[in-house]
Design an enzyme around this catalytic site. Structure first.
Site, PDB file in Angstrom:
ATOM      1  N   GLY A 216       0.604  -1.115   0.109  1.00 52.88           N
ATOM      2  CA  GLY A 216       0.351   0.078   0.353  1.00 52.88           C
ATOM      3  C   GLY A 216       1.165   1.362  -0.392  1.00 52.88           C
ATOM      4  O   GLY A 216      -0.023   2.450  -0.499  1.00 52.88           O
ATOM      5  N   CYS A 217       1.668   1.577   0.657  1.00 56.17           N
ATOM      6  CA  CYS A 217       2.683   2.724   0.928  1.00 56.17           C
ATOM      7  C   CYS A 217       3.593   2.920   0.268  1.00 56.17           C
ATOM      8  O   CYS A 217       4.452   1.608   0.509  1.00 56.17           O
ATOM      9  CB  CYS A 217       2.718   3.025   2.669  1.00 56.17           C
ATOM     10  SG  CYS A 217       3.095   2.034   3.416  1.00 56.17           S
ATOM     11  N   ILE A 218       4.167   3.815  -0.765  1.00 60.89           N
ATOM     12  CA  ILE A 218       4.759   4.118  -1.492  1.00 60.89           C
ATOM     13  C   ILE A 218       5.945   5.191  -0.817  1.00 60.89           C
ATOM     14  O   ILE A 218       6.044   5.982  -0.518  1.00 60.89           O
ATOM     15  CB  ILE A 218       4.817   4.802  -3.139  1.00 60.89           C
ATOM     16  CG1 ILE A 218       3.694   3.358  -3.174  1.00 60.89           C
ATOM     17  CG2 ILE A 218       5.810   4.132  -3.695  1.00 60.89           C
ATOM     18  CD1 ILE A 218       4.210   1.608  -3.438  1.00 60.89           C
TER      19      ILE A 218
END
Lengths: 100, 409
Positions: A98-100
């Protein structure tokens, strides 16, 4: 079973999904400071595994809230600190991308 | 006559239009681009507006200046895409059919997703800087502000340009130092991530910069709501952070038209093959830029690298060939760090930002993950490149796929 017998990835999550079972889940939960896997926690864990099966990635908090039937507030009560990250670990899945 | 339809005339859509126009035979293909707004915003410039470095006129140009002559331009909001019918319904009641569809509808902030965010303090003590309105309102506020608690909060990942919040606090440190009131301003960076940035090595190095610049870091803070009365943000696990001015990065979502079309995930981002940029579900639909669900950064540089790949794959698709070009998740970001300096990071899906040198023929080398004046000039130069080269679809002197040259592992 001990912690040493299960291979881990760089995030400390299980390296092999096949190693996961209810006993492993409880052990992983304890590492995250969760002593008991009650029915509500299992709802989340099973949902995580179902989504991973379908999509190849664990769901975001937003998706958990929308589709697991458990609201964000309760998710944080069940998995203090980081519901998506912790539930994924306990469910034997890699950390959500999900988080980049 | 076959039809190629581009939804969205922002950075990604405009680049694709310019690349394909003139390459596709005008006797065989009609290209149409749809957008609802006439103005193109240079979004990387929004960051500089609150600090009076840029004003609105520095970041706007008419979109049509960047569309090739003869392009079929339709100005309307999109109602929905009907992918099984190969058509798009517009809010102006027009129906557009297509043989190939490129979706470049981008992402935008959704402050309504957070309780109390867009409430009585919105644009009084609470601002965003991801819109022109927010950036300009914040510039007005800062001009007369005499100090207090400045809190920057990222609500939720993913966000566009994940380095912009860091740049914001770095610039705030510089700006209030210049104004001579830095000792009266407490700068606090509050993020849902475990550290300053998403990738471990860069996170640790950038975290050190926060320290050095006396910026407080609170990590793993997931905002539940804003208490307007007592001026504080409250997390789901009931931690509280008080503020005098809150600079919020609200949740970023894809366009509502994607939700109306039933084509998006929980953020309205579209499931996309991370290498070919083809839709996971429809062979004649391709997605580029912020509208995708790719595990890459949402940034102009990424859209630019994607455009090179997508251009090749669209041509392959049209010619009935396999899609050979493969995107590697390449991102390249100049991080403005204040006092005329900048930091550069360069990474992709598999390789996190590493220190070292970044070679650039004719200009570089730039230093990676180090603060230098040269990196600042890179950032300044980029605005010119954006308007004159990038949007027009010209080649830039940077490879689409990441190179390990100069990087230290």
């Amino acid at each position: 079973m001990s912690e040493l017998t299960l291979a881990r990835d760089a995030d400390g999550n299980l390296a092999n999904k096949a190693d996961w079972n209810e006993e492993a889940a409880l052990m992983l939960a304890k590492e995250e400071g969760i002593e008991l896997l009650n029915e509500r926690r299992w709802v989340v864990i099973n949902f995580m595994r179902k989504v991973f099966e379908e999509k190849g990635d664990a769901p975001s908090i937003r998706r958990l809230t929308k589709e697991s039937g458990i609201n964000t507030k309760e998710l944080y009560e069940l998995f203090p600190g980081g519901p998506a990250k912790k539930a994924a670990k306990i469910a034997g899945l890699p950390k959500p991308k999900g988080c980049i | 006559m076959k039809k190629l339809l581009i939804l969205g005339g922002g950075t990604a859509g405009t680049m694709m239009l310019n690349k394909l126009n003139g390459v596709l035979d005008a006797n065989d293909w009609q290209i149409t681009i749809v957008d609802q707004f006439e103005t193109h915003y240079y979004q990387p410039g929004f960051l500089f507006i609150p600090f009076g470095i840029y004003s609105k006129k520095d970041v706007v140009k008419p979109k049509r200046d960047y569309f090739p002559t003869g392009t079929n331009v339709v100005m309307s909001e999109i109602d929905k895409i009907e992918p099984n019918e190969n058509r798009v319904l517009l809010k102006n009641n027009q129906v557009l059919t297509y043989d190939v569809l490129i979706i470049a509808t981008g992402s935008k902030i959704s402050p309504d997703e957070i309780e109390g965010l867009k409430d009585e303090l919105w644009f009084k003590n609470i601002f965003d800087f991801y819109t022109i309105e927010g950036a300009c309102a914040l510039a007005g506020f800062f001009k007369n502000w005499q100090g207090g608690k400045l809190v920057l909060n990222i609500a939720e990942m993913p966000i566009k340009c994940p380095v912009a919040p860091l740049e914001f606090v770095f610039l705030a440190d510089w700006y209030f130092t210049e104004r001579g009131i830095r000792d009266k301003v407490e700068i606090h960076f509050v993020t849902p991530l475990p550290g300053a940035f998403t990738k471990p090595k860069a996170s640790s190095i950038l975290g050190d910069f926060l320290d050095k610049k006396n910026i407080k870091l609170t990590s793993e803070f997931s905002i539940a709501k804003v208490d307007n009365e007592n001026k504080k943000i409250i997390s789901w696990d009931e931690k509280e952070v008080p503020f005098d001015v809150l600079v919020s990065i609200p949740p970023n979502m894809g366009d509502e038209a994607i939700a109306r079309s039933g084509m998006g995930d929980e953020f309205n981002f579209i499931p996309t093959n991370k290498h070919t940029l083809q839709s996971d579900n429809y062979k004649n639909i391709f997605i580029i830029g912020d509208a995708t669900n790719l595990p890459s950064s949402k940034a102009g540089s990424v859209a630019h690298f994607e455009a090179d790949i997508l251009f090749e794959n669209i041509l392959s698709y049209i010619n009935g060939e396999p899609l050979r070009a493969s995107f590697d998740g390449h991102a390249n970001c100049f991080i403005e760090s204040g006092f005329g300096k900048g930091i550069l990071i360069d990474f992709n899906y598999d390789t996190e930002p590493l220190p070292g040198k970044f070679p650039l023929p004719g200009v570089g080398p730039f230093s990676l993950l180090e603060e230098t004046k040269m990196n600042h000039y890179g950032k300044v130069m980029f605005r010119w490149m954006y308007w004159n080269q990038l949007l027009t679809g010209k080649e830039l002197p940077i490879e689409s796929n990441m190179s390990m040259a100069g990087k230290r592992g």
